[in-house]
Design a protein around this motif. Structure first.
Motif, short mmCIF file in Angstrom:
data_model
loop_
_atom_site.label_atom_id
_atom_site.label_comp_id
_atom_site.label_asym_id
_atom_site.label_seq_id
_atom_site.Cartn_x
_atom_site.Cartn_y
_atom_site.Cartn_z
N HIS A 60 -38.45 -24.69 -37.39
CA HIS A 60 -37.22 -24.62 -37.79
C HIS A 60 -36.23 -23.48 -37.29
CE1 HIS A 60 -34.34 -24.45 -41.08
NE2 HIS A 60 -34.41 -23.33 -41.29
N PHE A 61 -36.66 -22.21 -37.22
CA PHE A 61 -35.89 -21.18 -36.75
C PHE A 61 -35.48 -21.25 -35.29
CE2 PHE A 61 -37.26 -18.90 -40.73
CZ PHE A 61 -36.00 -18.59 -41.12
N VAL A 62 -36.61 -21.59 -34.38
CA VAL A 62 -36.18 -21.63 -33.09
C VAL A 62 -35.34 -22.91 -32.79
CG1 VAL A 62 -37.20 -22.02 -30.93
CG2 VAL A 62 -38.61 -20.56 -32.46
N ALA A 63 -35.45 -24.17 -33.25
CA ALA A 63 -34.66 -25.05 -33.13
C ALA A 63 -33.26 -25.00 -33.54
CB ALA A 63 -35.35 -26.44 -33.67
N GLY A 64 -33.41 -24.16 -34.73
CA GLY A 64 -31.93 -24.15 -35.35
C GLY A 64 -31.18 -22.88 -34.36
N ALA A 65 -31.92 -21.83 -33.97
CA ALA A 65 -31.29 -20.69 -33.08
C ALA A 65 -30.80 -21.30 -31.85
CB ALA A 65 -32.41 -19.75 -32.85
N LEU A 66 -31.39 -22.28 -31.07
CA LEU A 66 -30.99 -22.87 -30.05
C LEU A 66 -29.98 -23.63 -30.19
CD1 LEU A 66 -34.49 -23.61 -28.19
CD2 LEU A 66 -32.78 -22.05 -27.43
N LEU A 67 -29.96 -24.68 -31.28
CA LEU A 67 -28.74 -25.53 -31.49
C LEU A 67 -27.54 -24.69 -31.73
CD1 LEU A 67 -30.68 -28.20 -33.51
CD2 LEU A 67 -29.84 -28.57 -31.20
N ILE A 68 -27.64 -23.85 -32.51
CA ILE A 68 -26.44 -23.02 -33.02
C ILE A 68 -26.02 -22.14 -31.98
CG2 ILE A 68 -25.52 -21.19 -34.58
CD1 ILE A 68 -27.61 -22.31 -36.72
N THR A 69 -26.89 -21.60 -31.29
CA THR A 69 -26.22 -20.90 -30.01
C THR A 69 -25.69 -21.76 -28.67
OG1 THR A 69 -28.18 -19.35 -30.03
CG2 THR A 69 -27.06 -19.37 -28.06
N THR A 70 -26.34 -23.02 -28.63
CA THR A 70 -25.69 -23.84 -27.72
C THR A 70 -24.21 -24.46 -28.30
OG1 THR A 70 -27.89 -24.78 -27.25
CG2 THR A 70 -25.86 -26.25 -26.75
N LEU A 71 -23.97 -24.38 -29.58
CA LEU A 71 -22.83 -24.81 -30.01
C LEU A 71 -21.73 -23.60 -29.85
CD1 LEU A 71 -20.98 -26.46 -31.71
CD2 LEU A 71 -21.81 -25.47 -33.93
N ILE A 72 -22.30 -22.35 -30.18
CA ILE A 72 -21.61 -21.19 -29.66
C ILE A 72 -21.00 -21.01 -28.26
CG2 ILE A 72 -21.56 -18.51 -29.67
CD1 ILE A 72 -23.20 -18.71 -32.27
N ILE A 73 -21.86 -21.21 -27.53
CA ILE A 73 -21.60 -21.30 -26.05
C ILE A 73 -20.48 -22.41 -25.83
CG2 ILE A 73 -22.53 -21.71 -23.72
CD1 ILE A 73 -24.98 -20.20 -24.77
#
Length: 269
Positions: free
Chosen positions: A51-64
């Protein structure tokens, strides 16, 4: 131009790009281990990790992705720190929906106990930590180690006029280029319609424009022949005056190149 192309164009050196993705993974693992935001109650460790790793990667990709658009269309180059904070704030609502979707997929039993508002605030908290951290990592200049392992020969084809202009904001993409000035890893492009700061080597930008369009007057400056309005001396140093009364310094090597160019133009005339 697609988001993928913007990310590829906007990204820094490869090790730093990897670091920008490693940070959210490490953060996600840490949040999962401690059971952040009360997830230790209704979710097992494995579920929390996903949950946390997938969420962090998806949101960071969105931020980038959003940052790439901001860099290209608002700042024409590196965004300031306050813009990184702004992106972190703006992405939080979408991040809340991403977390809600992950909970629906991984642990639907906890959804009755958490609201979208709670999830958005949680994402905002993490964004305000990760956003500035990723910004700092991407702004770190390449070190000596990067230079030491650089290949002796270029690994990418030289820039062409089309590829060079594609890096410019749309408003000045087809404008007449007056001068180029190196600024750290970037080049300031002055045109008859405004300025832009793009990520490219000065030598590559000059090569893309071609030797017939202008002359490199200094290791950090290039001017177009059509933009030169005269020479001037300030404190004993020679400078080139441009259309907008901007004066750029001329090195000794630049003086020789200027004389050679003037000789060629006189012979051609």
């Amino acid at each position: 131009m697609t988001i993928t192309e913007l990310l590829r164009q906007d990204s820094m050196a490869l090790p730093r790009r990897h670091a920008a993705l490693v940070l959210p993974v490490v953060t996600g693992v840490g949040l999962a281990i401690v059971g952040a935001f009360g997830t230790y109650v209704g979710m097992g460790l494995l579920t929390r990790l996903v949950h946390f790793v997938a969420g962090a990667l998806l949101i960071t990709t969105l931020i980038i992705g959003v940052t790439a658009l901001v860099r290209r269309y608002l700042f024409s180059g590196a965004e300031p720190f306050w813009a990184a904070i702004g992106v972190a704030l703006a992405v939080a609502p979408a991040g809340g929906w991403i977390v809600h979707l992950l909970l629906w997929l991984l642990a639907p039993q906890v959804l009755p106990y958490v609201s979208y508002r709670d999830l958005t605030l949680q994402v905002l908290t993490i964004n305000l930590f990760l956003g500035p951290l990723v910004w700092a990592v991407r702004r770190v200049p390449a070190g000596a180690a990067d230079t030491a392992i650089a290949p002796a020969h270029p690994t990418s084809p030289p820039a062409t006029a089309c590829s060079f202009r594609s890096k410019l904001p749309f408003a000045v993409r087809h404008a007449a280029i007056l001068s180029l000035s190196a600024e750290d890893h970037y080049v300031r492009v002055r045109t008859d319609r405004g300025e832009a700061l793009i990520l490219i080597k000065l030598a590559d930008a000059i090569a893309a424009l071609g030797p017939e369009t202008g002359v490199r007057i200094h290791r950090s400056h290039w001017v177009a022949h059509a933009a030169v309005r005269g020479l001037t001396r300030q404190s004993g140093r020679l400078g080139v005056r441009l259309d907008d009364n901007l004066v750029l310094p001329v090195s000794r090597a630049g003086q020789k190149l200027l004389r050679n160019q003037q000789d060629k133009m006189q012979i051609g005339a």
